[in-house]
Design a protein around this motif. Structure first.
Motif, PDB file in Angstrom:
ATOM      1  N   GLY A  65       0.949  -0.829  -0.276  1.00 35.14           N
ATOM      2  CA  GLY A  65       0.110  -0.423  -0.095  1.00 35.14           C
ATOM      3  C   GLY A  65       1.023   1.138   0.143  1.00 35.14           C
ATOM      4  O   GLY A  65       1.547   1.658   0.234  1.00 35.14           O
ATOM      5  N   ASP A  66      -0.176   2.535  -0.068  1.00 30.02           N
ATOM      6  CA  ASP A  66       1.658   3.350  -1.003  1.00 30.02           C
ATOM      7  C   ASP A  66       0.050   4.893  -0.309  1.00 30.02           C
ATOM      8  O   ASP A  66      -1.273   5.156  -1.627  1.00 30.02           O
ATOM      9  CB  ASP A  66       2.354   3.197  -1.976  1.00 30.02           C
ATOM     10  N   SER A  67       0.744   5.981   0.348  1.00 31.70           N
ATOM     11  CA  SER A  67      -0.234   6.828   0.004  1.00 31.70           C
ATOM     12  C   SER A  67      -0.542   7.938  -0.829  1.00 31.70           C
ATOM     13  O   SER A  67      -1.657   8.612  -0.730  1.00 31.70           O
ATOM     14  CB  SER A  67       0.441   8.680   1.717  1.00 31.70           C
ATOM     15  N   ASN A  68       0.326   7.071  -1.544  1.00 35.32           N
ATOM     16  CA  ASN A  68      -0.583   7.881  -2.969  1.00 35.32           C
ATOM     17  C   ASN A  68      -1.835   7.042  -3.761  1.00 35.32           C
ATOM     18  O   ASN A  68      -2.197   7.496  -5.211  1.00 35.32           O
ATOM     19  CB  ASN A  68       0.352   8.368  -3.979  1.00 35.32           C
ATOM     20  N   GLY A  69      -2.445   6.811  -2.798  1.00 36.37           N
ATOM     21  CA  GLY A  69      -3.802   6.097  -3.259  1.00 36.37           C
ATOM     22  C   GLY A  69      -3.443   4.825  -4.327  1.00 36.37           C
ATOM     23  O   GLY A  69      -4.335   4.263  -5.199  1.00 36.37           O
ATOM     24  N   ARG A  70      -2.180   4.641  -4.253  1.00 36.60           N
ATOM     25  CA  ARG A  70      -2.576   2.824  -4.689  1.00 36.60           C
ATOM     26  C   ARG A  70      -1.899   2.180  -4.177  1.00 36.60           C
ATOM     27  O   ARG A  70      -1.519   1.945  -2.860  1.00 36.60           O
ATOM     28  CB  ARG A  70      -0.818   3.000  -5.836  1.00 36.60           C
ATOM     29  N   VAL A  71      -3.027   0.868  -4.421  1.00 39.28           N
ATOM     30  CA  VAL A  71      -1.408  -0.764  -3.560  1.00 39.28           C
ATOM     31  C   VAL A  71      -1.036  -1.079  -5.125  1.00 39.28           C
ATOM     32  O   VAL A  71      -1.946  -2.084  -6.291  1.00 39.28           O
ATOM     33  CB  VAL A  71      -3.447  -1.749  -3.476  1.00 39.28           C
ATOM     34  N   GLN A  72      -0.190  -1.486  -4.658  1.00 38.00           N
ATOM     35  CA  GLN A  72       0.849  -2.554  -6.128  1.00 38.00           C
ATOM     36  C   GLN A  72       0.739  -3.708  -5.347  1.00 38.00           C
ATOM     37  O   GLN A  72       1.730  -4.144  -4.047  1.00 38.00           O
ATOM     38  CB  GLN A  72       1.922  -1.701  -5.907  1.00 38.00           C
ATOM     39  N   ALA A  73       0.801  -4.655  -6.728  1.00 40.81           N
ATOM     40  CA  ALA A  73       1.499  -5.101  -6.425  1.00 40.81           C
ATOM     41  C   ALA A  73       2.362  -6.661  -7.921  1.00 40.81           C
ATOM     42  O   ALA A  73       2.573  -6.541  -8.553  1.00 40.81           O
ATOM     43  CB  ALA A  73       0.189  -6.457  -7.137  1.00 40.81           C
ATOM     44  N   GLU A  74       3.584  -7.992  -6.984  1.00 39.48           N
ATOM     45  CA  GLU A  74       4.511  -7.988  -7.857  1.00 39.48           C
ATOM     46  C   GLU A  74       3.778  -9.046  -8.083  1.00 39.48           C
ATOM     47  O   GLU A  74       3.368 -10.113  -7.460  1.00 39.48           O
ATOM     48  CB  GLU A  74       5.826  -8.585  -6.652  1.00 39.48           C
ATOM     49  N   ILE A  75       3.992  -9.058  -9.665  1.00 45.79           N
ATOM     50  CA  ILE A  75       3.656 -10.564 -10.145  1.00 45.79           C
ATOM     51  C   ILE A  75       5.152 -11.232 -10.503  1.00 45.79           C
ATOM     52  O   ILE A  75       5.103 -12.613 -10.394  1.00 45.79           O
ATOM     53  CB  ILE A  75       3.262  -9.846 -11.874  1.00 45.79           C
ATOM     54  N   GLY A  76       6.286 -10.882 -10.663  1.00 42.98           N
ATOM     55  CA  GLY A  76       7.371 -11.335 -11.045  1.00 42.98           C
ATOM     56  C   GLY A  76       8.696 -11.119 -11.005  1.00 42.98           C
ATOM     57  O   GLY A  76       8.674  -9.862 -11.297  1.00 42.98           O
ATOM     58  N   GLY A  77       9.824 -11.640 -10.187  1.00 44.91           N
ATOM     59  CA  GLY A  77      10.511 -10.587  -9.722  1.00 44.91           C
ATOM     60  C   GLY A  77      10.497  -9.268  -8.969  1.00 44.91           C
ATOM     61  O   GLY A  77       9.883  -9.492  -8.149  1.00 44.91           O
ATOM     62  N   PHE A  78      10.872  -7.864  -9.473  1.00 40.97           N
ATOM     63  CA  PHE A  78      10.271  -7.204  -9.165  1.00 40.97           C
ATOM     64  C   PHE A  78       9.380  -6.191  -9.677  1.00 40.97           C
ATOM     65  O   PHE A  78       9.595  -4.895  -9.141  1.00 40.97           O
ATOM     66  CB  PHE A  78      11.998  -6.360  -8.555  1.00 40.97           C
ATOM     67  N   ARG A  79       8.697  -7.155 -10.614  1.00 42.25           N
ATOM     68  CA  ARG A  79       8.398  -6.405 -11.573  1.00 42.25           C
ATOM     69  C   ARG A  79       7.090  -5.833 -10.954  1.00 42.25           C
ATOM     70  O   ARG A  79       6.041  -6.647 -10.621  1.00 42.25           O
ATOM     71  CB  ARG A  79       7.461  -6.852 -12.595  1.00 42.25           C
ATOM     72  N   ILE A  80       6.371  -4.002 -10.701  1.00 42.68           N
ATOM     73  CA  ILE A  80       5.524  -4.362  -9.549  1.00 42.68           C
ATOM     74  C   ILE A  80       4.201  -3.653 -10.354  1.00 42.68           C
ATOM     75  O   ILE A  80       4.309  -2.588 -11.333  1.00 42.68           O
ATOM     76  CB  ILE A  80       5.269  -2.949  -8.504  1.00 42.68           C
ATOM     77  N   LEU A  81       2.502  -4.382 -10.118  1.00 42.77           N
ATOM     78  CA  LEU A  81       1.864  -3.846 -11.110  1.00 42.77           C
ATOM     79  C   LEU A  81       0.311  -3.592 -10.109  1.00 42.77           C
ATOM     80  O   LEU A  81       0.821  -3.718  -9.031  1.00 42.77           O
ATOM     81  CB  LEU A  81       1.193  -4.565 -12.146  1.00 42.77           C
ATOM     82  N   ASN A  82       0.230  -2.715 -10.407  1.00 44.93           N
ATOM     83  CA  ASN A  82      -1.667  -1.961  -9.588  1.00 44.93           C
ATOM     84  C   ASN A  82      -2.656  -3.036  -9.124  1.00 44.93           C
ATOM     85  O   ASN A  82      -3.015  -3.557 -10.264  1.00 44.93           O
ATOM     86  CB  ASN A  82      -2.563  -0.580 -10.235  1.00 44.93           C
ATOM     87  N   LEU A  83      -3.215  -3.040  -8.363  1.00 38.23           N
ATOM     88  CA  LEU A  83      -3.851  -3.981  -8.001  1.00 38.23           C
ATOM     89  C   LEU A  83      -5.110  -2.840  -7.667  1.00 38.23           C
ATOM     90  O   LEU A  83      -5.586  -2.357  -6.299  1.00 38.23           O
ATOM     91  CB  LEU A  83      -3.666  -4.936  -6.870  1.00 38.23           C
ATOM     92  N   ILE A  84      -5.749  -2.443  -8.692  1.00 38.21           N
ATOM     93  CA  ILE A  84      -6.571  -1.594  -8.380  1.00 38.21           C
ATOM     94  C   ILE A  84      -8.260  -1.995  -9.232  1.00 38.21           C
ATOM     95  O   ILE A  84      -8.098  -2.541 -10.355  1.00 38.21           O
ATOM     96  CB  ILE A  84      -6.777  -0.266  -9.049  1.00 38.21           C
TER      97      ILE A  84
END
Length: 302
Positions: A281-300
């Motif tokens: 979770g991040d205070s900029n209004g996003r929740v990011q999720a790792e799909i593989g390695g350190f690649r971060i995607l938004n779960l929204i």
């Protein structure tokens, strides 16, 4: 606040204006906790009006299970207990909610405001040990408190890390200034605490052992994965540091300031889903999720 959306390959799709009052979107979200079915529960809102929303493991909005006006002021940490209930910490205590009805059981309220034993001044991170005892970071009272079960209720047992009287930054070894989060390792023999400019390790009895790392600025979130690696979120540095919980060696550092992938405004505690993927979770209004390695995607939810 805004939400940036990417596809499954990390390609930018769109940026959505985040409306806190819209279901399925966020304002200052914490990192999620997970139920046994993999659903995520995310605590978000401003200081006065916090709520808990439920999402599927893929990020689809399901429901607002605890609406605004129910949770105490400045509630930023929640956890499922061994009894299946949800425990939510706030300024003056810990509320307990039934997992299915989401109704607060006021008879199980833990603590109240104050400096005494069993009282809190900004209750923050929580963790249970192997015997179902509850440990709470009591931030502004500069200590960790332990609670034990007695006839179905958690009552005060002991504390550690206290002693600092405020004022300057002079500490005795092992004293805490503003503890925020707390975790056990897999053996339950060591307790780790994120504190002002430090990451401290104690024995399970609360005896100070050592500090990990140097030059932390404002460490907040703290979690541990199945391999006993510690993930410390430093909201001043906008980074997440990964430590070996046994040796204290720094294994990795990732993140920087911004709104892109692997970038944060104020990264919260790293959470792990059933497959070991990271969700942040991040205070900029996003929740990011790792799909593989350190690649971060938004779960929204769009």
């Amino acid at each position: 606040k805004s939400i940036t959306k990417y596809d499954s390959t990390g390609i930018f799709i769109s940026t959505l204006r985040n409306n806190y009052f819209t279901e399925g979107k966020f304002y200052n979200p914490s990192s999620p906790i997970f139920d046994n079915e993999g659903n995520m529960y995310i605590l978000d809102g401003n200081v006065e009006t916090r709520r808990i929303q439920k999402f599927s493991s893929g990020g689809t909005y399901i429901a607002t299970v605890i609406p605004t006006g129910v949770i105490g002021r400045a509630a930023y940490y929640h956890i499922f207990g061994p009894d299946g209930r949800m425990y939510v910490s706030s300024v003056a205590g810990i509320q307990v909610f039934d997992e299915y009805s989401w109704v607060e059981d006021t008879d199980l309220l833990i603590g109240e405001g104050g400096p005494g034993n069993g009282q809190f001044s900004d209750a923050a991170g929580m963790v249970f040990d192997a015997d179902d005892n509850l440990y709470v970071a009591d931030s502004q009272n500069h200590r960790i408190q332990k609670f034990i079960l007695d006839d179905g209720h958690y009552i005060y047992d002991s504390q550690f890390g206290g002693g600092w009287q405020g004022g300057d930054d002079t500490f005795e070894i092992g004293e805490l200034k503003t503890p925020v989060n707390i975790v056990f390792d897999s053996t339950y023999e060591h307790i780790f605490v994120s504190d002002t400019r430090s990451l401290k390790r104690y024995s399970s009895a609360g005896v100070y052992e050592t500090d990990y790392g140097v030059n932390h600025q404002l460490p907040m979130g703290l979690s541990i994965d199945l391999d006993d690696k510690l993930y410390l979120s430093d909201i001043w540095r906008k980074t997440i540091m990964v430590y070996d919980s046994v040796t204290g060696d720094l294994l990795n550092t990732f993140g920087l300031y911004g709104g892109g992938q692997m970038q944060f405004e104020n990264a919260g505690t790293v959470a792990f889903n059933a497959s070991g993927g990271m969700v942040i979770g991040d205070s900029n209004g996003r929740v990011q999720a790792e799909i593989g390695g350190f690649r971060i995607l938004n779960l929204i939810s769009s």
